[in-house]
Design a protein around this motif. Structure first.
Motif, mmCIF file in Angstrom:
data_model
loop_
_atom_site.group_PDB
_atom_site.id
_atom_site.type_symbol
_atom_site.label_atom_id
_atom_site.label_comp_id
_atom_site.label_asym_id
_atom_site.label_seq_id
_atom_site.Cartn_x
_atom_site.Cartn_y
_atom_site.Cartn_z
ATOM 1 N N PRO A 7 0.781 -1.218 0.093
ATOM 2 C CA PRO A 7 0.053 -0.041 0.030
ATOM 3 C C PRO A 7 0.962 1.161 0.113
ATOM 4 N N SER A 8 0.507 2.197 -0.641
ATOM 5 C CA SER A 8 1.086 3.669 -0.645
ATOM 6 C C SER A 8 1.666 4.047 0.453
ATOM 7 N N ASP A 9 0.922 3.863 1.269
ATOM 8 C CA ASP A 9 1.151 4.605 2.765
ATOM 9 C C ASP A 9 2.353 3.766 3.723
ATOM 10 N N VAL A 10 2.617 2.658 3.018
ATOM 11 C CA VAL A 10 3.521 1.865 3.731
ATOM 12 C C VAL A 10 5.145 2.403 3.227
ATOM 13 N N LEU A 11 5.864 2.587 4.262
ATOM 14 C CA LEU A 11 7.342 3.313 3.961
ATOM 15 C C LEU A 11 8.284 2.005 3.533
ATOM 16 N N ASN A 12 8.769 2.087 2.301
ATOM 17 C CA ASN A 12 9.734 1.056 1.969
ATOM 18 C C ASN A 12 11.122 1.217 2.499
ATOM 19 N N ASN A 16 16.812 -0.900 -1.115
ATOM 20 C CA ASN A 16 18.366 -0.439 -0.715
ATOM 21 C C ASN A 16 18.648 0.827 -1.591
ATOM 22 N N LEU A 17 18.208 1.661 -1.787
ATOM 23 C CA LEU A 17 18.360 2.738 -2.867
ATOM 24 C C LEU A 17 19.381 3.739 -2.513
ATOM 25 N N PRO A 18 20.198 4.588 -3.056
ATOM 26 C CA PRO A 18 20.756 5.533 -2.530
ATOM 27 C C PRO A 18 19.761 6.796 -2.283
ATOM 28 N N PRO A 19 20.071 7.542 -1.383
ATOM 29 C CA PRO A 19 19.372 8.689 -0.848
ATOM 30 C C PRO A 19 19.169 9.676 -2.182
ATOM 31 N N LYS A 20 18.122 10.234 -2.558
ATOM 32 C CA LYS A 20 18.111 11.313 -3.577
ATOM 33 C C LYS A 20 18.803 12.454 -2.997
ATOM 34 N N PRO A 351 13.676 5.810 1.521
ATOM 35 C CA PRO A 351 12.674 6.987 2.022
ATOM 36 C C PRO A 351 13.079 8.409 1.544
ATOM 37 N N ARG A 352 12.223 9.086 0.951
ATOM 38 C CA ARG A 352 12.277 10.042 0.039
ATOM 39 C C ARG A 352 12.975 11.248 0.717
ATOM 40 N N ASP A 353 12.767 11.545 1.963
ATOM 41 C CA ASP A 353 13.825 12.345 2.513
ATOM 42 C C ASP A 353 14.037 11.983 4.136
ATOM 43 N N ARG A 354 14.765 12.972 4.675
ATOM 44 C CA ARG A 354 14.860 12.848 5.952
ATOM 45 C C ARG A 354 13.830 12.660 7.038
ATOM 46 N N ALA A 355 12.877 13.352 6.867
ATOM 47 C CA ALA A 355 11.696 13.190 7.489
ATOM 48 C C ALA A 355 11.151 12.017 7.714
ATOM 49 N N ALA A 356 10.801 11.304 6.408
ATOM 50 C CA ALA A 356 10.426 9.802 6.050
ATOM 51 C C ALA A 356 11.247 9.070 6.681
ATOM 52 N N PHE A 357 12.608 9.124 6.686
ATOM 53 C CA PHE A 357 13.571 8.139 7.443
ATOM 54 C C PHE A 357 13.688 8.228 8.782
#
Ligand code: PLP
Length: 370
Positions: A7-12, A16-20, A351-357
């Motif tokens: 589901p899109s609200d689950v944080l992946n 193991n991607l590099p941070p953007k 996670p797309r940014d630090r807050a999500a992380f």
């Protein structure tokens, strides 16, 4: 067949991607695209297949992999391809193939197991310690099971984060040489650390296929990886149109863009930015998990976290998931159902940014602290 979607609200955080790093990447990438467009004729760029990559892309690829080698390899040993997976598929099909064996660390990159099923070869899992494959265990497998090749991840192993010392690399290279086992080295996590030992391949170049992808240091979907073959002849033999397939070839535009990034030095800026963001996130991990069991390092994208015996990894993963975050149990990486330690792996960069992380890390920490 049941398809399961996240589901899109689950944080992946199982990926193991590099941070953007848009503050550095976006302008560098735009400039590279513009440079390619203004410096070549599009019909020339994409008018013909380049089975091993254009001459320019191979020369700049040799310069790029040279940052990990004692010296840059000759460009005619280098093949530019559409990501590490494409290279692995070509090498595993060509060097191992049906009914033969591949030695592999007992916990390793799960895609190789998928390739074994597709291509019909067997896996020989090698016991590991904190550095990675144990030489005596590899030697016993070479003696008794006669693998055609060894898939090695000696630098920041996935998932355990182990890195082989120079002595370990020399010992492993010597065993492979003695038993005539080809080395397929996946060095994809080696570009963020500044102090990584030289590749395993550099200790036995005549039997080694050295693979350096950009997906964990520059950007996840650039789809460019380089392979250095033992010789120019071997490169031409393994990656040639006679196999009647061209799927490993990179799109010429992608190859040219990464070449431009290498030529201008922008790759250094991007890697530095990814390294800096990774260090910040790893510092957040050490601060919040703060356990002597934690296995990672400041310039590593992923974290391997052994768990107390009374908290089985599968339950742990389910409890973190109930808080809206995905992480992986170590069993995901177990080759041939090798016994997996009671541990989880999570990525810091997805996670797309630090807050999500921070949100994801808070969920992991909450469950870890019980
Ligand atoms: C060890 C390893 N090799 C290769 C890849 C994927 O590389 P690419 O995207 O270049 O195919 C991954 C991604 O998870 C990986 O962990």
């Amino acid at each position: 067949m049941t398809l399961s979607f996240r589901p899109s609200d689950v944080l992946n955080m199982s990926g193991n991607l590099p941070p953007k790093v848009p503050h550095v990447f976006d302008d560098a990438y735009r400039a590279a695209v513009q440079h390619v467009m203004s410096s070549c004729e599009p019909s020339h760029l994409i008018g013909a297949h380049q089975f091993r990559g254009s001459e320019r892309d191979r020369a700049l690829g040799a310069r790029f992999v040279g940052r990990r080698m004692p010296e840059s390899p000759a460009a005619d040993r280098v093949v530019v391809a559409n990501g590490t997976q494409s290279i692995l598929m070509m090498l595993l099909a060509g060097i191992v193939g049906p009914n033969r064996r591949l030695a592999i660390e007992a916990l390793s990159y799960p895609t190789v197991q998928t390739f074994a099923q597709h291509l019909g070869f067997e896996l020989s899992p090698v016991a590991m310690d904190g550095e990675g494959a144990v030489p005596e265990a590899l030697e016993a497998i070479c003696r008794t099971e006669r693998p055609a090749a060894y898939y090695a991840m000696p630098t920041i192993q996935n998932p355990t984060t182990g890195t082989m010392s120079v002595e370990r690399r020399k010992a492993i290279a010597e065993i492979c040489r003695r038993y005539e086992v080809a080395i397929i080295e996946d060095d994809i996590y080696s570009l963020l650390p500044k102090d990584a030992p030289p590749p395993l391949s550099s200790f036995a170049p005549e039997i080694s296929w050295y693979v350096l992808g950009t997906a964990k240091s520059l950007s996840a979907a650039l789809k460019i990886a380089y392979v250095v073959a033992p010789s120019a002849e071997a490169a031409a033999e393994r990656f040639w149109p006679g196999v009647r397939a061209t799927y490993w070839m990179c799109a010429p535009m992608n190859g040219a863009i990464v070449s431009s990034l290498i030529e201008t030095g922008a790759v250094e800026d991007i890697i530095e930015a990814v390294r800096a963001e990774t260090r910040v996130r790893q510092a957040m991990v050490s601060e919040s998990v703060s356990s002597p069991d934690l296995r990672s390092r400041p310039d590593c994208l992923h974290v391997f976290l052994p768990l107390p015996a009374d908290r089985p990894a599968k339950d742990f993963v389910a409890r973190v998931r109930a808080l809206g975050v995905d992480v992986s149990p170590a069993s995901t990486y177990a080759m041939n159902d090798s016994p997996a330690p009671n541990a989880i792996r999570f990525g810091t960069g997805t996670p797309r940014d630090r807050a999500a992380f921070e949100r994801g890390l808070a969920a992991i920490t909450k469950v870890y602290r019980g």
